[in-house]
Scaffold this motif. Structure first.
Motif, PDB file in Angstrom:
ATOM      1  N   GLY A  56      19.830   1.733   1.457  1.00 13.72           N
ATOM      2  CA  GLY A  56      18.651   2.224   2.135  1.00 13.72           C
ATOM      3  C   GLY A  56      17.624   1.234   2.625  1.00 13.72           C
ATOM      4  O   GLY A  56      17.702   0.022   2.406  1.00 13.72           O
ATOM      5  N   ASP A  57      16.662   1.838   3.284  1.00 17.97           N
ATOM      6  CA  ASP A  57      15.665   1.085   4.029  1.00 17.97           C
ATOM      7  C   ASP A  57      14.636   0.386   3.139  1.00 17.97           C
ATOM      8  O   ASP A  57      14.309  -0.780   3.340  1.00 17.97           O
ATOM      9  CB  ASP A  57      14.954   2.052   4.983  1.00 17.97           C
ATOM     10  N   LEU A  58      14.139   1.108   2.164  1.00 20.48           N
ATOM     11  CA  LEU A  58      13.107   0.491   1.319  1.00 20.48           C
ATOM     12  C   LEU A  58      13.690  -0.706   0.569  1.00 20.48           C
ATOM     13  O   LEU A  58      13.039  -1.753   0.459  1.00 20.48           O
ATOM     14  CB  LEU A  58      12.534   1.526   0.337  1.00 20.48           C
ATOM     15  N   VAL A  82       0.825  -1.220   0.000  1.00 21.43           N
ATOM     16  CA  VAL A  82       0.000   0.000   0.000  1.00 21.43           C
ATOM     17  C   VAL A  82       0.858   1.268   0.000  1.00 21.43           C
ATOM     18  O   VAL A  82       0.477   2.280  -0.594  1.00 21.43           O
ATOM     19  CB  VAL A  82      -1.054   0.049   1.143  1.00 21.43           C
ATOM     20  N   GLU A  83       2.038   1.193   0.627  1.00 22.62           N
ATOM     21  CA  GLU A  83       2.880   2.396   0.636  1.00 22.62           C
ATOM     22  C   GLU A  83       3.408   2.689  -0.779  1.00 22.62           C
ATOM     23  O   GLU A  83       3.370   3.829  -1.245  1.00 22.62           O
ATOM     24  CB  GLU A  83       4.038   2.233   1.631  1.00 22.62           C
ATOM     25  N   CYS A  84       3.856   1.625  -1.469  1.00 23.48           N
ATOM     26  CA  CYS A  84       4.294   1.822  -2.865  1.00 23.48           C
ATOM     27  C   CYS A  84       3.118   2.311  -3.717  1.00 23.48           C
ATOM     28  O   CYS A  84       3.269   3.198  -4.569  1.00 23.48           O
ATOM     29  CB  CYS A  84       4.839   0.516  -3.448  1.00 23.48           C
ATOM     30  N   TYR A 124      15.993  -2.608   1.625  1.00 26.60           N
ATOM     31  CA  TYR A 124      16.113  -3.694   2.607  1.00 26.60           C
ATOM     32  C   TYR A 124      14.759  -4.365   2.817  1.00 26.60           C
ATOM     33  O   TYR A 124      14.651  -5.586   2.906  1.00 26.60           O
ATOM     34  CB  TYR A 124      16.636  -3.146   3.939  1.00 26.60           C
ATOM     35  N   ARG A 125      13.728  -3.543   2.892  1.00 26.58           N
ATOM     36  CA  ARG A 125      12.380  -4.099   3.065  1.00 26.58           C
ATOM     37  C   ARG A 125      12.029  -5.016   1.886  1.00 26.58           C
ATOM     38  O   ARG A 125      11.415  -6.069   2.058  1.00 26.58           O
ATOM     39  CB  ARG A 125      11.361  -2.963   3.194  1.00 26.58           C
ATOM     40  N   LYS A 126      12.428  -4.603   0.688  1.00 29.99           N
ATOM     41  CA  LYS A 126      12.126  -5.441  -0.484  1.00 29.99           C
ATOM     42  C   LYS A 126      13.028  -6.674  -0.556  1.00 29.99           C
ATOM     43  O   LYS A 126      12.614  -7.724  -1.022  1.00 29.99           O
ATOM     44  CB  LYS A 126      12.237  -4.608  -1.753  1.00 29.99           C
TER      45      LYS A 126
HETATM   46  O1  F6P Z   1       7.743   5.327   5.123  1.00 28.48           O
HETATM   47  C1  F6P Z   1       8.364   4.211   5.436  1.00 28.48           C
HETATM   48  C2  F6P Z   1       9.671   3.997   4.836  1.00 28.48           C
HETATM   49  O2  F6P Z   1       9.716   2.965   3.899  1.00 28.48           O
HETATM   50  C3  F6P Z   1      10.583   3.657   5.939  1.00 28.48           C
HETATM   51  O3  F6P Z   1      10.796   2.340   6.023  1.00 28.48           O
HETATM   52  C4  F6P Z   1      11.767   4.468   5.589  1.00 28.48           C
HETATM   53  O4  F6P Z   1      11.927   5.316   6.607  1.00 28.48           O
HETATM   54  C5  F6P Z   1      11.463   5.337   4.450  1.00 28.48           C
HETATM   55  O5  F6P Z   1      10.175   5.112   4.135  1.00 28.48           O
HETATM   56  C6  F6P Z   1      12.356   5.146   3.281  1.00 28.48           C
HETATM   57  O6  F6P Z   1      13.660   5.055   3.688  1.00 28.48           O
HETATM   58  P1  F6P Z   1      14.818   4.934   2.667  1.00 28.48           P
HETATM   59  O7  F6P Z   1      14.892   6.232   1.957  1.00 28.48           O
HETATM   60  O8  F6P Z   1      16.025   4.659   3.484  1.00 28.48           O
HETATM   61  O9  F6P Z   1      14.504   3.795   1.756  1.00 28.48           O
END
Ligand code: F6P
Ligand code: MG
Length: 470
Positions: free
Chosen positions: A392-394, A141-143, A396-398
């Motif tokens: 970055g974080d996104l 949903v965020e994407c 890593y999440r992926k």
């Molecule tokens: O909004 C959430 C988020 O995905 C967080 O996980 C993170 O803080 C940010 O957006 C994106 O972070 P990054 O620019 O390091 O991928």
């Protein structure tokens, strides 16, 4: 199958749960996705608070630019701005009231892929509930929100090239000027002394610049919902104090893998290629360019491929325009070493040593373990790399699928087969997913700093190699 007289449906269900239990026992099933359905979780707070704030800022940006739209496109521009604003206000309302997400209708290159993915999410919903903002996976949903912002612009053609996040990215670059100056000065000194450097000095400098690029990731504008988050202090001087916040540090394996790649060609020296999957514009991008310059100048890489986004994404992510703009600005700076760096970077691009690439997969909601099937061309391109750095974080999440992994699960396992080449994640923690920790490490952190996974104070350098001997 059993011989009793239970209905076909019941038997299918039983067989299914048997299979699930078996797969779970064999470690084949991934844990649940993070989601706003878990009330109080970081995903929940993001969807409830941060995403509507970002949408409001996007609406404000369009509104503030209304005179510019009129100047550029006349009445058509004014109309487009109004239509886009009402589209986005409606979207914000749908988000806040947990309405079902809707298929995209803008006929862009990736529209079909998005709608097909929505169907996949629908198939995963329990009891046939519709895919909605608070009930579906957070990553999806965020994407989707960022893609819908783009739909608002695509549907209003004079504005389809407008980057709603450009102002923030530009500002963040200018607010980090001191840090950029000191970093470029450091780089130019290194390059001047490169010839006399011992192997150990080379390694130490590589590790320093890798860490600068790691901490550059603190400066994203999505976590702060667009508020200033730039680098003010000298990046190199801050490194010793930050060391203890690196929870997993595989950087020496990154070094040895790169060093080993040098001698692995048939004629002795290899044409080493490093891929950098970029994250944020502003200071972070400069740290990535400095690292890339060092890799080439030190002879550790012959080619650098940068991967960025094809549409504005997660507030501060790099697009082609940001990439080119940053190099031009650095070149034009009124500072000897900054401009020398910019000139060198422009030259790298011109001669093809550096190249910028975008692929629609980077702005799709898929976990990276889907890449081999859903973006086979990108996967096979990445297979040609000697080292892929994921910033970055996104990313890593992926990489980890944004799932509720146990913290001690090995990084390789969380990648679920995504191993195109040796890869390394350089990430500051801003979402509640973290794997590859030592037993007890997460518990200790939780007792000392309950927000350790989301406050951006901690970082990891995590490496995985498909060719590693088991
Ligand atoms: O909004 C959430 C988020 O995905 C967080 O996980 C993170 O803080 C940010 O957006 C994106 O972070 P990054 O620019 O390091 O991928
Ligand atoms: Mg980002």
């Amino acid at each position: 199958m059993c011989n009793c007289r239970c209905s076909h449906d019941v038997r299918v269900k039983r067989h299914r749960s048997f299979l699930f239990a078996k797969m779970e026992a064999e470690g084949l099933l991934a844990p649940l996705s993070l989601s706003a359905k878990f009330e109080g979780s970081f995903a929940y707070l993001t969807v409830r608070d941060r995403l509507p704030t970002i949408l409001t800022k996007v609406i404000d940006t369009l509104h503030r630019n209304k005179d510019n739209f009129f100047k550029e496109y006349g009445e058509e521009g004014t109309q487009a701005e109004k239509t886009a604003i009402s589209f986005l206000s409606k979207l914000r309302n749908e988000l806040q009231t947990d309405k079902p997400v809707l298929a995209l209708i803008d006929n862009a290159e990736d529209t079909e892929a998005w709608n097909e993915y929505m169907q996949r999410q629908q198939d995963l919903m329990e009891d046939g509930n519709p895919v909605s903002w608070f009930k579906s996976p957070w990553l999806y949903v965020e994407c989707y929100m960022y893609r819908k912002i783009q739909e608002a612009l695509y549907m209003n053609p004079p504005m389809d090239k407008f980057d709603v996040f450009k102002e923030g990215k530009t500002q963040s670059y200018f607010e980090s000027q001191q840090a950029i100056k000191s970093l470029c000065t450091y780089l130019q000194e290194l390059i001047t002394n490169m010839e006399n450097m011992t192997a150990i000095q080379l390694r130490d400098n590589f590790l320093k610049l890798l860490q600068v690029s790691l901490w550059g990731n603190k400066c994203d504008l999505s976590i702060s919902a667009g508020q200033d988050n730039s680098q003010k202090s000298s990046p190199i001087d801050s490194l010793p104090d930050l060391q203890r916040f690196i929870l997993v540090d595989d950087s020496s394996i990154v070094w040895s893998t790169l060093a080993a790649a040098q001698g692995s060609g048939s004629s002795g020296m290899k044409h080493t290629r490093v891929d950098i999957v970029l994250d944020n514009a502003g200071f972070e991008l400069v740290t990535d360019l400095v690292l890339a310059d060092f890799l080439v100048s030190a002879g550790l890489a012959k080619q650098i491929r940068f991967h960025g986004k094809s549409i504005p994404w997660f507030v501060s992510d790099v697009t082609k325009q940001d990439f080119e703009w940053t190099i031009m600005q650095t070149m034009a700076a009124n500072h000897k070493w900054m401009s020398a760096s910019g000139v060198q970077w422009k030259h790298f691009v011109k001669e093809g040593t550096w190249s910028y690439h975008d692929h629609s997969f980077w702005t799709l909601p898929h976990e990276f373990c889907d890449m081999a099937v859903d973006a086979a061309d990108l996967y096979s391109t990445l297979q040609g790399s000697d080292m892929i750095l994921f910033k970055g974080d996104l990313n890593y999440r992926k990489l980890t699928g944004d799932r509720k992994w146990e913290h001690t699960v090995p990084f390789d396992q969380a990648l679920r087969g995504f191993q195109p080449a040796p890869l390394c994640s350089l990430r500051t923690l801003k979402a509640d997913v973290q794997v590859g920790l030592q037993p007890g490490q997460a518990e200790k952190l939780s007792s000392q700093d309950p927000d350790w996974m989301t406050n951006g104070k901690y970082a990891v350098v995590q490496f995985s190699n498909p060719h590693r001997e088991q």
